[in-house]
Design a protein around this motif. Structure first.
Motif: not given
Ligand code: DAH
Length: 364
Positions: A204-206, A320-321, A324, A330-333
């Protein structure tokens, strides 16, 4: 002669267009036209006749030519009038609806960060996404046995069969741009380097491709205080609030000494992390935001500068962080799926340029 004159002036007056006028001109005053034929008859006349007929023929020729020129001009005016009558545009009509694209949050945040650091005297440097393992690892004092160099984390490019030079890598961070820029520009130096980086990660975060921004300030007397002030000033401007509190934690990176991990205080509001406030305060906590430190003298030497003369700070942070956190995604993807619905929801207006005076944050 009067008959000729009446005939041609009549025809000219009635000509419908330039082509008709040209036909009349040839028939009347062209090389083989009627007036020329009459001129030829002059040779058979007595000198007295010639003296009256010659000038009269010339005058007739002039008169016909100028009648043609006048008619030509009149025809041109009429054509323009006609176009002005028939070709018109109602500029008050509403425009046709067009789809307006949006600026991707990564681009938006890159612009925002750049605007802030530009104001602090930093310029933007760039480097290649495919780099050598020297720039990505060795020059940054990352030894051969470091876990980041393991096949599992890093994408290595294939070499041709029989070519046993070390493979190129998809850069795993923006730090190699530090080395490249020090090499190319020397010192003193103040740069930020935004760009894509790659690691074998997916949750979710990578994502395997993501974005970082590197910062580097090299001079004779840069110290940790400058780093702290710069980061604090940057984060206050970026999150547009004054109550940004940082916690600097001792850490380890091969390319900095000492190294500090920077945490920022935040609170949880409606399931969303909101940056601001002291991390130890009621309802608050600390969140790790970026890595930084004083550039390791070995790194300065690897870039060809004298570490006894030059020193500085560096930091690296996920773009990206930042996006967010600031804009509540909340979902990097989803950032890199290319779903137009996501983009039209989270994207930003192209007309909303981040400026410090106008507030770097985009209006929702
Ligand atoms: N390169 C580090 C990473 O990708 C981030 C980083 C940490 C960059 C400390 C720096 C630094 O410049 O000083 O995790």
């Amino acid at each position: 002669m009067d008959d000729l004159k009446a005939k041609y002036l009549g025809q000219i007056a009635g000509a419908a267009d330039e082509a008709a006028l040209e036909d009349i001109r040839l028939a009347a005053v062209g090389k083989k036209g009627e007036v020329a034929l009459k001129m030829r008859e002059l040779g058979r006349m007595t000198p007295e006749e010639r003296q009256t007929v010659g000038p009269a023929l010339n005058a007739l020729k002039d008169e016909i030519n100028s009648a043609i020129a006048a008619k030509k001009a009149a025809l041109g005016d009429a054509a323009l009038d006609e176009r002005l009558r028939s070709e018109w545009l109602d500029v008050t009509l509403p425009t046709r609806a067009t789809r307006q694209g949006t600026i991707h949050p990564v681009s938006q945040v890159t612009e925002e960060v750049t605007a802030i650091f530009a104001e602090l005297g930093f310029s933007v440097a760039e480097g290649p996404r495919i780099d050598t393992d020297w720039y990505n690892f060795d020059a940054l004092n990352i030894p051969g046995h470091h876990p980041a160099r393991a096949e599992m984390d890093t994408f290595y490019m294939a070499r041709a069969e029989g070519d046993d030079r070390p493979p190129h890598v998809l850069r795993t961070h923006t730090s190699p741009v530090q080395i490249r820029t020090m090499e190319a520009e020397g010192a003193p130096l103040r740069i930020i380097c935004p760009g894509g980086v790659y690691r074998a990660d997916y949750d979710q975060t990578h994502t395997p491709m993501f974005h970082q921004i590197e910062g580097l300030a090299i001079d004779r007397d840069i110290h940790l205080g400058h780093l702290k002030w710069t980061l604090e000033t940057f984060l206050k401007a970026f999150f547009e609030r004054d109550d940004i509190v940082l916690r600097l934690r001792p850490s380890y990176f091969p390319f900095t000494e000492p190294s500090v991990e920077v945490d920022v205080g935040y609170s949880n509001e409606g399931g969303r992390r909101v940056v601001g406030g002291h991390g130890d305060a009621e309802g608050h906590a600390w969140m790790e935001l970026l890595g930084s430190g004083m550039v390791n003298p070995r790194v300065i030497a690897a870039a060809g500068l004298d570490p006894n003369e030059w020193q500085g700070f560096a930091f690296g942070c996920g773009i990206d962080r930042l996006a967010m956190l600031k804009y509540g995604m909340n979902d990097l993807r989803a950032f890199f799926d290319g779903d137009a619905r996501w983009l039209s929801h989270y994207g930003f207006s192209p007309f909303d340029q981040p400026t410090l005076s106008g507030g770097v944050g985009a209006r929702a």
